[in-house]
Design a protein around this motif. Structure first.
Motif, PDB file in Angstrom:
ATOM      1  N   LEU A  58       0.825  -1.203   0.000  1.00 33.86           N
ATOM      2  CA  LEU A  58       0.000   0.000   0.000  1.00 33.86           C
ATOM      3  C   LEU A  58       0.862   1.257   0.000  1.00 33.86           C
ATOM      4  N   ASP A  59       0.316   2.332  -0.546  1.00 36.55           N
ATOM      5  CA  ASP A  59       0.956   3.636  -0.475  1.00 36.55           C
ATOM      6  C   ASP A  59       0.532   4.258   0.845  1.00 36.55           C
ATOM      7  N   GLN A  60       1.444   4.304   1.810  1.00 40.04           N
ATOM      8  CA  GLN A  60       1.059   4.715   3.152  1.00 40.04           C
ATOM      9  C   GLN A  60       0.552   6.149   3.217  1.00 40.04           C
ATOM     10  N   LYS A  61       1.077   7.036   2.389  1.00 43.08           N
ATOM     11  CA  LYS A  61       0.604   8.426   2.400  1.00 43.08           C
ATOM     12  C   LYS A  61      -0.828   8.528   1.896  1.00 43.08           C
ATOM     13  N   LYS A  62      -1.160   7.759   0.854  1.00 42.34           N
ATOM     14  CA  LYS A  62      -2.503   7.832   0.273  1.00 42.34           C
ATOM     15  C   LYS A  62      -3.577   7.314   1.212  1.00 42.34           C
ATOM     16  N   GLY A  66       1.237   8.910   6.764  1.00 42.43           N
ATOM     17  CA  GLY A  66       2.345   9.572   6.089  1.00 42.43           C
ATOM     18  C   GLY A  66       3.604   9.787   6.891  1.00 42.43           C
ATOM     19  N   ARG A 145      11.752   9.606   1.320  1.00 44.38           N
ATOM     20  CA  ARG A 145      12.130   8.222   1.051  1.00 44.38           C
ATOM     21  C   ARG A 145      12.618   8.153  -0.395  1.00 44.38           C
ATOM     22  N   ASP A 148      12.337   2.854  -2.004  1.00 42.11           N
ATOM     23  CA  ASP A 148      11.162   2.264  -1.363  1.00 42.11           C
ATOM     24  C   ASP A 148      10.802   0.992  -2.113  1.00 42.11           C
ATOM     25  N   THR A 149      11.311  -0.114  -1.642  1.00 46.72           N
ATOM     26  CA  THR A 149      11.056  -1.371  -2.326  1.00 46.72           C
ATOM     27  C   THR A 149      10.995  -2.505  -1.324  1.00 46.72           C
TER      28      THR A 149
END
Length: 169
Positions: A58-62, A66, A145, A148-149
Motif C-alpha cells: 500500500l501507499d502509506q501516504k494515500k 504519512g 524516502r 522504497d522497495t
C-alpha cells in the motif's frame, strides 16, 4: 537453513516480486518454461517458506499514514527474558512494522508508521516508553524516502550459482 535455488527459481522469484498476481500460464511463457513446472516450483517455494506471504503493498501516504519514525531503543538491563518480553510487547503494536535487534550501544531499531507526529507522540508516551525495561528511546522522523522497495537483490544469487557451477565443473 538456506534454500538452494537454481536459476529458474530465481527468475520466478524476480517476476513474482514485481507482480505476484501474474497468471502461472503467463509466467511460464515469460520464462520459457511449462505451466506445470512453474506451478510446482511456486508451490515448493511456498511450502519451504521462501515465499512468506502474498500481499498488496500500500501507499502509506494515500491512506493517511504519512509519517515514518525510526526509534532506537536501549534497554535498562539484559536479564533473562527482558529482550524477548520487549519483542513480544512491540509485536502487539500495529504501528511497529519492523523490529530489529542490533549489536552495539542500542538494542533495537523499530520502524514505526503513524498518521502524524501527534499520533507518534501518543504512541511514544502511552505505549513504547511504558514497556518494562526500556531505558532510552531516540526517535528520528523520516523526511524523504528515496528508495522504497520490498524487492530483494536476487542478482547476487545468479552470481553465486555461476560460481558454484564453475567449482563443480
Amino acid at each position: 537453513m538456506t534454500e538452494t535455488l537454481d536459476d529458474l527459481d530465481i527468475r520466478i522469484l524476480e517476476v513474482l516480486q514485481q507482480d505476484v498476481t501474474i497468471p502461472v500460464t503467463e509466467l511460464a511463457e515469460q520464462l520459457g518454461s511449462s505451466k506445470s513446472v512453474c506451478w510446482r516450483r511456486i508451490q515448493r517455494l511456498l511450502d519451504n517458506g521462501v515465499i512468506k506471504e502474498r500481499v498488496a503493498i500500500l501507499d502509506q501516504k494515500k491512506i493517511g499514514l504519512g509519517v515514518t519514525v525510526f526509534a532506537q531503543v536501549k534497554m535498562h538491563h539484559h536479564v533473562k527474558g527482558a529482550l524477548p518480553d520487549f519483542v513480544e510487547a512491540v509485536r502487539k503494536c500495529p504501528q511497529v512494522i519492523e523490529c530489529h535487534t542490533l549489536m552495539g550501544s542500542v538494542d533495537f531499531l523499530l520502524k514505526i508508521v503513524v498518521g502524524d507526529i501527534e499520533e507518534y507522540e501518543r504512541f511514544f508516551w502511552q505505549e513504547l516508553s511504558q514497556i518494562e525495561g526500556v531505558q532510552e528511546i531516540s526517535s528520528s522522523t523520516a523526511l524523504t524516502r528515496f528508495v522504497d522497495t520490498t524487492r530483494l537483490p536476487l542478482e547476487q544469487l545468479y552470481q553465486n550459482n555461476n560460481q558454484s557451477n564453475k567449482k563443480t565443473s
